[in-house]
Design an enzyme around this catalytic site. Structure first.
Site, mmCIF file in Angstrom:
data_model
loop_
_atom_site.group_PDB
_atom_site.id
_atom_site.type_symbol
_atom_site.label_atom_id
_atom_site.label_comp_id
_atom_site.label_asym_id
_atom_site.label_seq_id
_atom_site.Cartn_x
_atom_site.Cartn_y
_atom_site.Cartn_z
ATOM 1 N N SER A 7 0.845 -1.197 0.000
ATOM 2 C CA SER A 7 0.000 0.000 0.000
ATOM 3 C C SER A 7 0.876 1.240 0.000
ATOM 4 C CB SER A 7 -0.912 0.016 1.223
ATOM 5 O OG SER A 7 -1.538 1.272 1.351
ATOM 6 N N HIS A 32 -1.215 -1.199 -4.179
ATOM 7 C CA HIS A 32 -2.528 -0.972 -3.571
ATOM 8 C C HIS A 32 -2.709 0.513 -3.276
ATOM 9 C CE1 HIS A 32 -6.131 -2.428 -1.535
ATOM 10 N NE2 HIS A 32 -5.870 -1.580 -0.549
ATOM 11 N N ASP A 34 -5.007 3.061 -1.318
ATOM 12 C CA ASP A 34 -6.025 3.244 -0.288
ATOM 13 C C ASP A 34 -6.626 4.638 -0.425
ATOM 14 O OD1 ASP A 34 -6.134 0.830 1.337
ATOM 15 O OD2 ASP A 34 -4.062 1.269 1.854
ATOM 16 N N MET A 36 -9.378 7.277 0.628
ATOM 17 C CA MET A 36 -10.290 7.577 1.734
ATOM 18 C C MET A 36 -10.836 8.987 1.570
ATOM 19 S SD MET A 36 -8.032 6.071 4.896
ATOM 20 C CE MET A 36 -7.037 4.585 4.690
ATOM 21 N N HIS A 65 -8.629 0.758 -3.856
ATOM 22 C CA HIS A 65 -9.601 0.385 -2.818
ATOM 23 C C HIS A 65 -10.306 1.663 -2.389
ATOM 24 C CE1 HIS A 65 -10.173 -1.083 1.626
ATOM 25 N NE2 HIS A 65 -11.314 -0.978 0.989
ATOM 26 N N MET A 67 -12.514 3.574 -0.258
ATOM 27 C CA MET A 67 -13.191 3.651 1.039
ATOM 28 C C MET A 67 -13.911 4.995 1.081
ATOM 29 S SD MET A 67 -10.227 1.995 3.449
ATOM 30 C CE MET A 67 -8.867 2.354 2.322
ATOM 31 N N MET A 136 -11.586 -6.685 5.117
ATOM 32 C CA MET A 136 -10.802 -5.839 6.007
ATOM 33 C C MET A 136 -10.513 -6.602 7.294
ATOM 34 S SD MET A 136 -10.176 -3.013 4.430
ATOM 35 C CE MET A 136 -9.390 -2.242 5.863
ATOM 36 N N PHE A 142 -7.113 3.952 9.124
ATOM 37 C CA PHE A 142 -5.774 4.252 9.611
ATOM 38 C C PHE A 142 -4.842 3.072 9.354
ATOM 39 C CE2 PHE A 142 -8.785 6.569 12.266
ATOM 40 C CZ PHE A 142 -8.287 7.866 12.197
ATOM 41 N N GLY A 143 -3.587 3.366 9.027
ATOM 42 C CA GLY A 143 -2.590 2.322 8.864
ATOM 43 C C GLY A 143 -1.981 1.944 10.209
ATOM 44 N N GLY A 144 -1.254 0.846 10.226
ATOM 45 C CA GLY A 144 -0.520 0.450 11.415
ATOM 46 C C GLY A 144 -1.327 -0.245 12.486
ATOM 47 N N ASP A 174 -6.754 -7.110 4.003
ATOM 48 C CA ASP A 174 -6.135 -5.796 4.159
ATOM 49 C C ASP A 174 -6.225 -5.356 5.606
ATOM 50 O OD1 ASP A 174 -5.320 -3.165 4.053
ATOM 51 O OD2 ASP A 174 -6.745 -2.540 2.523
#
Length: 222
Positions: A7, A32, A34, A36, A65, A67, A136, A142-144, A174
């Site tokens: 990502s 990827h 992301d 948002m 993706h 979102m 998901m 949020f990442g991490g 993901d």
């Protein structure tokens, strides 16, 4: 099948085309994206104009993706920007079947995504109309975040449904994917693994991707 899709949200946006080239050369299968909107999820990332600026390298697959609320409104822009695959959320698409048909009509692979709290029944009636289901394994935005353990059971249940129907639909997972979690997701039946910090957070992208593949293979063969 094991496909690794880093990502770019975890990459360095100040040199993003260099980052994309580096992970592709390191063995990444897809890139990827992301996307948002700050409404469907509590964060804001980038839109089609940014994707249009990304270098389209030979053999590179851009996996978007979305979102976002009302994803069908944004699909044409991302298709024009150079995406190869677009995945939309069942929770956000008021007319899910129509939106998936739109993606395919533009010559792209269509995917449908589910948040952790959304049951598989929400996509049961469109499984024949998609190329991929994205599950998901964290709450999006949020990442991490850490991998939600119940995701493994959900992957396995979806895999069994696809087998029973004779479908070769890909399962993408993901969220929280790293060398500690990819094995169980692969063992349950996932095919495509989105990895953010597990790749971009490591000093050697090639080694990071190879380790993910190795752990996935161990899980599949366990």
């Amino acid at each position: 099948m094991t496909l690794i899709a880093p990502s770019i949200l975890s990459g360095d946006f100040g040199r993003i085309n260099e980052e994309i080239a580096a992970v592709q050369e390191a063995g990444a299968d897809w890139i990827h994206l992301d996307v948002m909107d700050g409404r469907f999820v509590p964060n804001l990332t980038f839109g089609a104009p940014v994707v249009k600026c990304l270098e389209k390298r030979p053999g590179l697959i851009y996996d978007a993706h979305l979102m976002v609320e009302e994803p069908a409104l944004l699909v044409p822009g991302f298709a024009e920007a150079g995406c190869d695959r677009i995945t939309i959320h069942a929770e956000a698409a008021g007319h899910l079947h129509r939106a998936l048909q739109l993606i395919r009509s533009l010559g792209l692979k269509a995917g449908v995504a589910l948040n952790p709290g959304t049951p598989l029944e929400a996509v049961d009636w469109v499984l024949e109309d998609v190329d991929m289901v994205l599950l998901m394994s964290v709450n999006p935005g949020f990442g991490g975040q850490g991998y939600i353990p119940q995701s493994t059971r959900k992957i396995g249940k979806l895999k069994e449904t696809l087998r029973q129907r004779g479908l070769e639909t890909l399962i993408q997972v993901d969220g929280g994917i790293n060398t500690d979690t990819i094995g169980e997701a692969a063992a349950a039946g996932a095919d495509v693994f989105v990895a953010g910090t597990a790749v971009f957070g490591e000093p050697d992208y090639k080694q990071a991707i190879e380790q993910l593949r190795e752990r996935a293979a161990q899980g599949e063969n366990a």
